[in-house]
Enzyme design. Structure first.
Site, PDB file in Angstrom:
ATOM      1  N   LYS A 119       0.837  -1.215   0.000  1.00 30.20           N
ATOM      2  CA  LYS A 119       0.000   0.000   0.000  1.00 30.20           C
ATOM      3  C   LYS A 119       0.867   1.259   0.000  1.00 30.20           C
ATOM      4  O   LYS A 119       0.635   2.194  -0.761  1.00 30.20           O
ATOM      5  CB  LYS A 119      -0.886  -0.024   1.255  1.00 30.20           C
ATOM      6  CG  LYS A 119      -2.037   0.946   1.233  1.00 30.20           C
ATOM      7  CD  LYS A 119      -2.834   0.900   2.521  1.00 30.20           C
ATOM      8  CE  LYS A 119      -3.581  -0.403   2.728  1.00 30.20           C
ATOM      9  NZ  LYS A 119      -4.346  -0.421   3.987  1.00 30.20           N
TER      10      LYS A 119
ATOM     11  N   THR B 276      -9.426   8.058   6.602  1.00 33.85           N
ATOM     12  CA  THR B 276      -9.607   6.800   5.860  1.00 33.85           C
ATOM     13  C   THR B 276     -10.994   6.760   5.220  1.00 33.85           C
ATOM     14  O   THR B 276     -11.131   6.436   4.030  1.00 33.85           O
ATOM     15  CB  THR B 276      -9.386   5.582   6.779  1.00 33.85           C
ATOM     16  OG1 THR B 276      -8.167   5.760   7.459  1.00 33.85           O
ATOM     17  CG2 THR B 276      -9.324   4.300   5.981  1.00 33.85           C
TER      18      THR B 276
ATOM     19  N   LYS C  43       3.290  -4.183  10.941  1.00 36.92           N
ATOM     20  CA  LYS C  43       2.000  -4.272  11.627  1.00 36.92           C
ATOM     21  C   LYS C  43       2.231  -4.863  13.010  1.00 36.92           C
ATOM     22  O   LYS C  43       3.171  -5.643  13.203  1.00 36.92           O
ATOM     23  CB  LYS C  43       1.053  -5.197  10.856  1.00 36.92           C
ATOM     24  CG  LYS C  43      -0.420  -4.947  11.135  1.00 36.92           C
ATOM     25  CD  LYS C  43      -0.916  -3.741  10.383  1.00 36.92           C
ATOM     26  CE  LYS C  43      -2.381  -3.481  10.552  1.00 36.92           C
ATOM     27  NZ  LYS C  43      -2.824  -2.405   9.661  1.00 36.92           N
TER      28      LYS C  43
HETATM   29  N1  LIG Z   1      -9.906   3.375  10.611  1.00 33.31           N
HETATM   30  C1  LIG Z   1      -8.846   3.361   9.815  1.00 33.31           C
HETATM   31  O1  LIG Z   1      -8.082   4.335   9.712  1.00 33.31           O
HETATM   32  C2  LIG Z   1      -8.599   2.160   8.939  1.00 33.31           C
HETATM   33  C3  LIG Z   1      -7.567   2.217   7.991  1.00 33.31           C
HETATM   34  C4  LIG Z   1      -7.368   1.135   7.125  1.00 33.31           C
HETATM   35  C5  LIG Z   1      -8.168   0.013   7.271  1.00 33.31           C
HETATM   36  N2  LIG Z   1      -9.136  -0.030   8.212  1.00 33.31           N
HETATM   37  C6  LIG Z   1      -9.933  -1.245   8.326  1.00 33.31           C
HETATM   38  O2  LIG Z   1     -11.317  -0.938   8.225  1.00 33.31           O
HETATM   39  C7  LIG Z   1     -12.093  -1.800   9.049  1.00 33.31           C
HETATM   40  C8  LIG Z   1     -12.962  -0.976   9.964  1.00 33.31           C
HETATM   41  O3  LIG Z   1     -12.138  -0.114  10.722  1.00 33.31           O
HETATM   42  P1  LIG Z   1     -12.742   0.949  11.735  1.00 33.31           P
HETATM   43  O4  LIG Z   1     -11.606   1.794  12.160  1.00 33.31           O
HETATM   44  O5  LIG Z   1     -13.971   1.583  11.173  1.00 33.31           O
HETATM   45  O6  LIG Z   1     -13.150  -0.008  12.940  1.00 33.31           O
HETATM   46  P2  LIG Z   1     -14.285   0.259  14.039  1.00 33.31           P
HETATM   47  O7  LIG Z   1     -13.991  -0.704  15.122  1.00 33.31           O
HETATM   48  O8  LIG Z   1     -14.414   1.703  14.351  1.00 33.31           O
HETATM   49  O9  LIG Z   1     -15.651  -0.170  13.285  1.00 33.31           O
HETATM   50  C9  LIG Z   1     -15.946  -1.456  12.897  1.00 33.31           C
HETATM   51  C10 LIG Z   1     -17.439  -1.534  12.612  1.00 33.31           C
HETATM   52  O10 LIG Z   1     -17.758  -2.804  12.075  1.00 33.31           O
HETATM   53  C11 LIG Z   1     -18.883  -3.328  12.784  1.00 33.31           C
HETATM   54  N3  LIG Z   1     -18.888  -4.784  12.676  1.00 33.31           N
HETATM   55  C12 LIG Z   1     -18.133  -5.696  13.329  1.00 33.31           C
HETATM   56  N4  LIG Z   1     -18.466  -6.930  12.919  1.00 33.31           N
HETATM   57  C13 LIG Z   1     -19.435  -6.789  11.978  1.00 33.31           C
HETATM   58  C14 LIG Z   1     -20.187  -7.681  11.178  1.00 33.31           C
HETATM   59  N5  LIG Z   1     -19.981  -9.001  11.241  1.00 33.31           N
HETATM   60  N6  LIG Z   1     -21.105  -7.175  10.320  1.00 33.31           N
HETATM   61  C15 LIG Z   1     -21.304  -5.845  10.238  1.00 33.31           C
HETATM   62  N7  LIG Z   1     -20.628  -4.947  10.967  1.00 33.31           N
HETATM   63  C16 LIG Z   1     -19.708  -5.414  11.829  1.00 33.31           C
HETATM   64  C17 LIG Z   1     -18.717  -2.797  14.194  1.00 33.31           C
HETATM   65  O11 LIG Z   1     -19.916  -2.881  14.923  1.00 33.31           O
HETATM   66  C18 LIG Z   1     -18.312  -1.371  13.854  1.00 33.31           C
HETATM   67  O12 LIG Z   1     -19.458  -0.620  13.512  1.00 33.31           O
HETATM   68  C19 LIG Z   1     -11.070  -2.691   9.753  1.00 33.31           C
HETATM   69  O13 LIG Z   1     -10.955  -3.882   9.019  1.00 33.31           O
HETATM   70  C20 LIG Z   1      -9.773  -1.919   9.658  1.00 33.31           C
HETATM   71  O14 LIG Z   1      -8.625  -2.761   9.634  1.00 33.31           O
HETATM   72  C21 LIG Z   1      -9.377   1.022   9.044  1.00 33.31           C
END
Ligand SMILES: NC(=O)c1ccc[n+]([C@@H]2O[C@H](COP(=O)([O-])OP(=O)(O)OC[C@H]3O[C@@H](n4cnc5c(N)ncnc54)[C@H](O)[C@@H]3O)[C@@H](O)[C@H]2O)c1
Length: 458
Positions: A103, A200, A115
């Protein structure tokens, strides 16, 4: 995440067949270079594992497994988040570290890939215990971390609070040395960047909007003349109202949903959102600002009862969480977890376009199956880099002790993502590879060229 490895090898193979790539290499050395590069890109430089010794409030002592995987420093210091989750394991952290290398190379950031992970369910620990776990993480990995060595950031289960604590511990251990850039994703008062939290989600939606509005408008003529199946998918959905379903309504999903809801360029209707409890559906479109307001008062949870919906004047049906993936809609925005679309449900996916906000939400088999059907997948490596891009700006701002306004941060973020899209999209719509493969080819080409020029293939 096996698909990562397959795509790396396929990308290298395609590059080696192209004589304009590293033209100095002759046939036999090309074969050797291919094998060397597969080995170098497939395996991490270092896997660090420790068992953090933590004293809990009930006086028991626990040993918590913790990892820091340093995949590649070819382009610069290792960079990648630290995840606090009960499912963390060495293989997952290694794959995510590899994805960070690719990335960062794709978006031309001066970082390698790393990581970290700690095997805990954060909700089971109180604030003092979590603070101790963060400090121990820094103490145990202290010698491998640092502003020019390896710079962690938040990931699932961690946020600016944890980064502040970790940076504070790093500062204690290294008095008198630069510490501000040892972690990114910190709070603004601690040297964090404005706009980091939303970066993001905003970036995820921007990639989609840029492709479907700016790029299509400028390139409509030649796109309509190609027989590229993905160009056809994009053009079929151009200039018409798009129904969007968003899986996951946390940091990323809620911001991306709001961007889609407020978009002036595309007409979107957010027909469904889900979290770990529930799916909310409204064929006429959900009121996303009202749902965000609700989650701000409910520790991030979406409403789960009719009463809660009524009280907040949200019109929606409450449905089974996982039905969202199989809805009859144009766009699926995946913002929850890995491996959500897989062999069992891939043939029931109806959306024609999928945006990967989460890392690796589609398994290898499902990815191929959907691409073969002409589903246009905007991959994680392209779409969700907003966080690490703004982390880079945080790192620069910390070095220069000069801070940008929020508008400046977003302007630079979108410029950077636009630059990557302008590099990738003409190639993507001009050849038969899916967008993910195009992005990997670009990253692998950059990494291989640098390794070759640095004499790493001998
Ligand atoms: N936040 C960032 O900057 C960032 C950057 C790159 C990648 N990501 C990836 O994005 C994803 C989400 O990150 P985030 O920061 O929003 O996390 P977060 O914990 O804030 O949100 C996750 C959301 O997913 C929901 N969830 C969990 N299991 C679920 C399911 N089975 N079905 C539907 N919803 C479900 C949770 O209730 C929550 O609303 C992760 O995989 C993370 O690795 C995040």
């Amino acid at each position: 995440m096996q698909k990562q490895q397959t795509i790396i090898e396929e990308s290298l193979k395609a590059l080696m067949e192209d004589e304009s790539f590293l033209p100095d290499l002759q046939a036999q050395t090309r074969e050797q270079a291919f094998k060397s590069l597969v080995a170098l890109l497939s395996t991490p430089n270092h896997i660090h594992k420790s068992f953090l010794r933590v004293s809990l409030d009930d006086n028991t002592i626990v040993r918590i497994p913790a990892f820091r995987v340093q995949h590649s420093d070819t382009v610069g210091p290792y960079k990648g988040g630290v995840r606090f989750h009960e499912s963390v394991n060495e293989g997952e952290v290694s794959n995510l570290a590899k994805l960070m290398t690719l990335k960062n190379a794709l978006h031309e950031l001066p970082f390698g890939g790393g990581k970290g992970g700690v095997v805990i369910k954060p909700q089971e620990y109180n604030i003092r215990e979590l603070n101790l776990i963060c400090k121990k993480y820094v103490q145990y990995f202290d010698d491998i971390l640092g502003p020019d060595k390896d710079i962690p950031a938040p990931d699932v289960g961690t946020g600016e609070r944890e980064m502040d604590w970790m940076m504070g511990e790093f500062k204690n251990i290294h008095p008198g040395q630069p510490y501000r850039n040892s972690f990114t994703g910190k709070s603004v008062v601690n040297g964090g960047s404005l706009g980091r939290r939303e970066a993001t989600g905003k970036g995820v939606y921007f990639t989609f909007r840029y492709m479907m509005h700016n790029f299509l408008n400028e390139n409509k003529k030649w796109l309509s003349e190609t027989d590229n199946v993905f160009a056809n998918t994009a053009l079929t959905h151009h200039d018409r109202k798009l129904s969007v379903a968003v899986q996951g309504f946390g940091n990323l999903g809620s911001v991306a949903a709001l961007e889609a809801y407020q978009c002036d360029y595309l007409q979107n209707k957010i027909v469904a959102v889900s979290d770990h409890n529930v799916m909310l559906y409204n064929n006429d479109g959900l009121d996303i600002p009202a749902l965000i307001k609700f989650t701000e008062e409910s520790d991030g949870e979406l409403p789960t009862t009719e009463e809660e919906l009524e009280e907040h004047e949200v019109k929606a049906e409450i449905r089974e969480r996982d039905e969202l993936l199989e809805l009859d809609c144009d766009v699926l925005l995946l913002a929850a977890l890995e491996d959500q679309i897989h062999e069992e449900n891939m043939d029931r996916i109806q959306a024609s376009m999928i945006i990967e906000g989460a890392n690796g939400p589609i398994t290898e088999d499902a990815d191929r199956y959907l691409a073969d059907k002409g589903v246009l997948i905007v991959p994680d490596i392209l779409a969700n880099a907003g966080g690490v891009i703004v982390s880079y700006y945080e790192w620069i701002q910390g070095r220069e002790a000069q801070f940008m306004t929020e508008d400046q941060v977003y302007e630079r973020l979108f410029d950077k993502m636009k630059y990557t899209m302008d590099t990738i999209l003409p190639q993507f719509f001009g050849d038969p590879f899916p967008l993910r493969q195009n992005c990997y080819i670009h990253s692998v080409m950059k990494l291989s060229t640098i390794m070759y020029r640095q004499g790493k293939l001998y």
